[in-house]
Design a protein around this motif. Structure first.
Motif, PDB file in Angstrom:
ATOM      1  N   LEU A 196       0.825  -1.206   0.000  1.00  0.00           N
ATOM      2  CA  LEU A 196       0.000   0.000   0.000  1.00  0.00           C
ATOM      3  C   LEU A 196       0.860   1.257   0.000  1.00  0.00           C
ATOM      4  CD1 LEU A 196      -2.832   1.068  -0.035  1.00  0.00           C
ATOM      5  CD2 LEU A 196      -2.906   0.943   2.450  1.00  0.00           C
ATOM      6  N   HIS A 197       1.960   1.239   0.739  1.00  0.00           N
ATOM      7  CA  HIS A 197       2.846   2.401   0.763  1.00  0.00           C
ATOM      8  C   HIS A 197       3.471   2.643  -0.611  1.00  0.00           C
ATOM      9  CE1 HIS A 197       3.523   2.093   5.423  1.00  0.00           C
ATOM     10  NE2 HIS A 197       2.276   2.315   5.073  1.00  0.00           N
ATOM     11  N   LYS A 198       3.830   1.566  -1.280  1.00  0.00           N
ATOM     12  CA  LYS A 198       4.448   1.688  -2.608  1.00  0.00           C
ATOM     13  C   LYS A 198       3.513   2.382  -3.581  1.00  0.00           C
ATOM     14  CE  LYS A 198       6.027  -1.128  -6.520  1.00  0.00           C
ATOM     15  NZ  LYS A 198       6.256  -2.523  -7.003  1.00  0.00           N
ATOM     16  N   TRP A 199       2.263   1.937  -3.657  1.00  0.00           N
ATOM     17  CA  TRP A 199       1.342   2.503  -4.650  1.00  0.00           C
ATOM     18  C   TRP A 199       0.796   3.856  -4.201  1.00  0.00           C
ATOM     19  CZ3 TRP A 199       2.623   0.201  -8.679  1.00  0.00           C
ATOM     20  CH2 TRP A 199       2.891  -1.173  -8.698  1.00  0.00           C
ATOM     21  N   THR A 200       0.749   4.092  -2.911  1.00  0.00           N
ATOM     22  CA  THR A 200       0.341   5.420  -2.437  1.00  0.00           C
ATOM     23  C   THR A 200       1.360   6.464  -2.853  1.00  0.00           C
ATOM     24  OG1 THR A 200      -0.773   4.456  -0.503  1.00  0.00           O
ATOM     25  CG2 THR A 200      -0.234   6.798  -0.404  1.00  0.00           C
ATOM     26  N   GLU A 201       2.633   6.140  -2.671  1.00  0.00           N
ATOM     27  CA  GLU A 201       3.696   7.086  -3.035  1.00  0.00           C
ATOM     28  C   GLU A 201       3.707   7.366  -4.533  1.00  0.00           C
ATOM     29  OE1 GLU A 201       8.402   7.798  -1.928  1.00  0.00           O
ATOM     30  OE2 GLU A 201       7.420   5.925  -1.403  1.00  0.00           O
ATOM     31  N   GLN A 202       3.343   6.359  -5.323  1.00  0.00           N
ATOM     32  CA  GLN A 202       3.380   6.530  -6.775  1.00  0.00           C
ATOM     33  C   GLN A 202       2.160   7.291  -7.298  1.00  0.00           C
ATOM     34  OE1 GLN A 202       4.291   2.992  -8.995  1.00  0.00           O
ATOM     35  NE2 GLN A 202       3.327   3.723 -10.867  1.00  0.00           N
ATOM     36  N   PHE A 203       0.970   6.999  -6.775  1.00  0.00           N
ATOM     37  CA  PHE A 203      -0.256   7.538  -7.369  1.00  0.00           C
ATOM     38  C   PHE A 203      -0.850   8.750  -6.643  1.00  0.00           C
ATOM     39  CE2 PHE A 203      -0.655   2.916  -8.692  1.00  0.00           C
ATOM     40  CZ  PHE A 203      -0.225   3.145  -9.990  1.00  0.00           C
ATOM     41  N   PHE A 204      -0.533   8.938  -5.373  1.00  0.00           N
ATOM     42  CA  PHE A 204      -1.184   9.999  -4.597  1.00  0.00           C
ATOM     43  C   PHE A 204      -0.301  11.235  -4.400  1.00  0.00           C
ATOM     44  CE2 PHE A 204      -3.847   6.431  -3.694  1.00  0.00           C
ATOM     45  CZ  PHE A 204      -5.099   6.948  -3.399  1.00  0.00           C
ATOM     46  N   LYS A 205       0.810  11.267  -5.082  1.00  0.00           N
ATOM     47  CA  LYS A 205       1.712  12.412  -4.910  1.00  0.00           C
ATOM     48  C   LYS A 205       1.134  13.704  -5.473  1.00  0.00           C
ATOM     49  CE  LYS A 205       4.228  11.039  -9.096  1.00  0.00           C
ATOM     50  NZ  LYS A 205       5.535  10.594  -9.646  1.00  0.00           N
ATOM     51  N   ASP A 206       0.158  13.606  -6.396  1.00  0.00           N
ATOM     52  CA  ASP A 206      -0.425  14.802  -7.008  1.00  0.00           C
ATOM     53  C   ASP A 206      -1.621  15.363  -6.240  1.00  0.00           C
ATOM     54  OD1 ASP A 206       1.424  14.740  -9.093  1.00  0.00           O
ATOM     55  OD2 ASP A 206       0.170  13.420 -10.323  1.00  0.00           O
TER      56      ASP A 206
END
Length: 461
Positions: free
Chosen positions: A234-244
């Motif tokens: 979850l941390h991996k995909w949060t960092e990739q997709f929620f940065k904007d």
């Protein structure tokens, strides 16, 4: 042939083995039960400025939800929360609504959007290995939804009118809404869903919803909660997709963040669809959990938990002499307030009778007449209700996310169960007496010629 003594020895040996097996099984169950609260605990962290909570149930499916501080208490004008909810999973800058539906169905996923008085929830349920797609989709919904005019008129407005028509005939929901309005006025007192008589035209359109989204969907206002996913994934995909996700509002809209104040009082609404009466008092909140209120709600109860039993709860006994009446006692917890409610629905005469008996029952608690056995049952029921609500499900994601965005940490069940164990008869008596002596909230919907006033029930309104 085997001798009788040999058969006897064999039977004894089998019995001993079965006894050992059953004892080991019981010990296993006890160990599982003692460690149960830790299984309900969420791991929390801050990833790319987003508050993330996750727990891994090690099952084949995952639930992922965005919980945003965008419930009806925060909307600056009526209908905005509902509009934002209905725009969820519509067309974005990358995908059309049709494509989102088709892709989710191809992956076997389920998409859901709903709101409470404090939170707006966007939820996805899917197979465990599909977390990258659905994490990206949720991020896309809160950052790239287009809020088009045609979708507003063809989908949002159309669904809104259907739900309004359904609400008009739900006297239980109307009574509960009225009770909140009387108890809190604004904020938590705002209607959970706008009625057909609410003037929405000057407040609700695709532009106002887009502006409201700009104020709601910011990093300080949202939490991402995962159930059935590892923290690493979850941390991996949060960092990739929620940065904007923006760190501050992208519109001029300001959320209504006024602290809640309890007022109390009475409101009566004539209705032909049925009868419902709500009696309410200040309750327990997420920020300040009161175990005595949880036990009091369990003791009031309503429907029996065991078939063929009238139930031990006071409200189940109160409705025994009121044919057709259904009663329930519940604590509705919010971030900075709570509402302990007794709701009775049914034929007008039966509602009146049950309400009178319910108030008598509450007064009996304040006088310390609750038996030790009933208190033991109520404590056990309160613990069960808390543990059951913390198992995997919609309410778990909502409570964890709401806890994070309002208090900075998820609602931890282990602390709750421990505090419920400490409730005594004296503490329960003191709590009930403070409620009876204070100002109550009474909301009646239905045949007002029969439904009682709060003063007739012996309440201070």
């Amino acid at each position: 042939m085997f001798s009788r003594s040999a058969l006897s020895r064999g039977a004894q040996l089998v019995a001993r083995r079965q006894g050992c097996s059953q004892l080991a099984q019981r010990r296993g169950y006890a160990a599982a039960a003692s460690s149960a609260p830790s299984a309900f605990t969420y791991d929390t962290s801050d990833v790319a400025g987003i508050k993330v909570a996750t727990r891994d149930s090690h099952g084949p499916t995952t639930k992922l939800a965005i919980v945003a501080k965008g419930g009806t208490r925060y909307q600056p004008a009526p209908g905005l929360t509902v509009g934002l909810e209905e725009f969820a999973f519509k067309s974005t800058k990358k995908r059309t609504a049709l494509r989102i539906v088709r892709e989710a169905e191809l992956l076997g996923g389920q998409l859901l959007a709903y709101h409470t008085r404090e939170a707006l929830v966007l939820e996805a349920s899917f197979l465990r290995e599909d977390i990258p797609y659905f994490a990206e989709l949720l991020a896309e919904v809160i950052t790239q939804t287009r809020y088009t005019t045609f979708e507003f008129h063809e989908d949002v407005e159309r669904v809104l009118k259907i739900k309004q028509a359904k609400l008009e005939h739900d006297v239980s929901a109307l009574a509960l809404d009225s009770a909140h309005s009387v108890a809190f006025h604004t904020g938590l007192g705002t209607s959970l869903y706008p009625t057909s008589t609410t003037p929405l035209k000057s407040y609700l359109n695709e532009f106002s919803v887009a502006d409201y989204a700009g104020a709601v969907y910011t990093k300080p206002n949202v939490a991402l909660v995962g159930d059935g996913a590892t923290s690493a994934a979850l941390h991996k995909w949060t960092e990739q997709f929620f940065k904007d996700v923006p760190t501050s509002p992208s519109s001029a809209v300001t959320l209504n963040t006024k602290p809640t104040t309890y007022y109390g009082g009475e409101q009566r609404t004539a209705h032909t669809a049925g009868n419902s009466l709500v009696i309410a008092f200040p309750g327990s909140s997420f920020g300040e959990f009161k175990p005595e209120v949880a036990v009091l709600a369990a003791l009031l109860g309503g429907q029996p938990n065991v078939k063929w039993s009238s139930g031990f709860t006071l409200l189940s006994k109160a409705t025994a002499s009121a044919p057709g009446a259904v009663a329930s006692g519940t604590n509705l917890a919010y971030s900075d307030a709570g509402l302990l409610t007794i709701q009775v629905t049914g034929p007008a005469a039966s509602v009146r009778t049950a309400a009178e008996e319910a108030v008598k029952a509450l007064k009996s608690i304040s006088e310390g007449t609750v038996s030790k056995e009933d208190l033991t049952k109520a404590v056990a029921k309160a613990k069960f209700d808390a543990l059951e609500a913390s198992q995997s499900g919609v309410s778990t994601l909502l409570s964890a996310g709401s806890g994070i965005i309002h208090t900075g940490k998820p609602f931890q069940i282990a602390e709750t169960v421990q505090s419920i164990n400490g409730v005594t008869a004296d503490k329960l008596k003191t709590t009930a007496k403070s409620l009876i002596d204070g100002k109550a909230t009474v909301a009646a919907v239905g045949d007002l010629n029969v439904l009682p006033f709060g003063e007739e029930l012996g309440l201070k309104v």
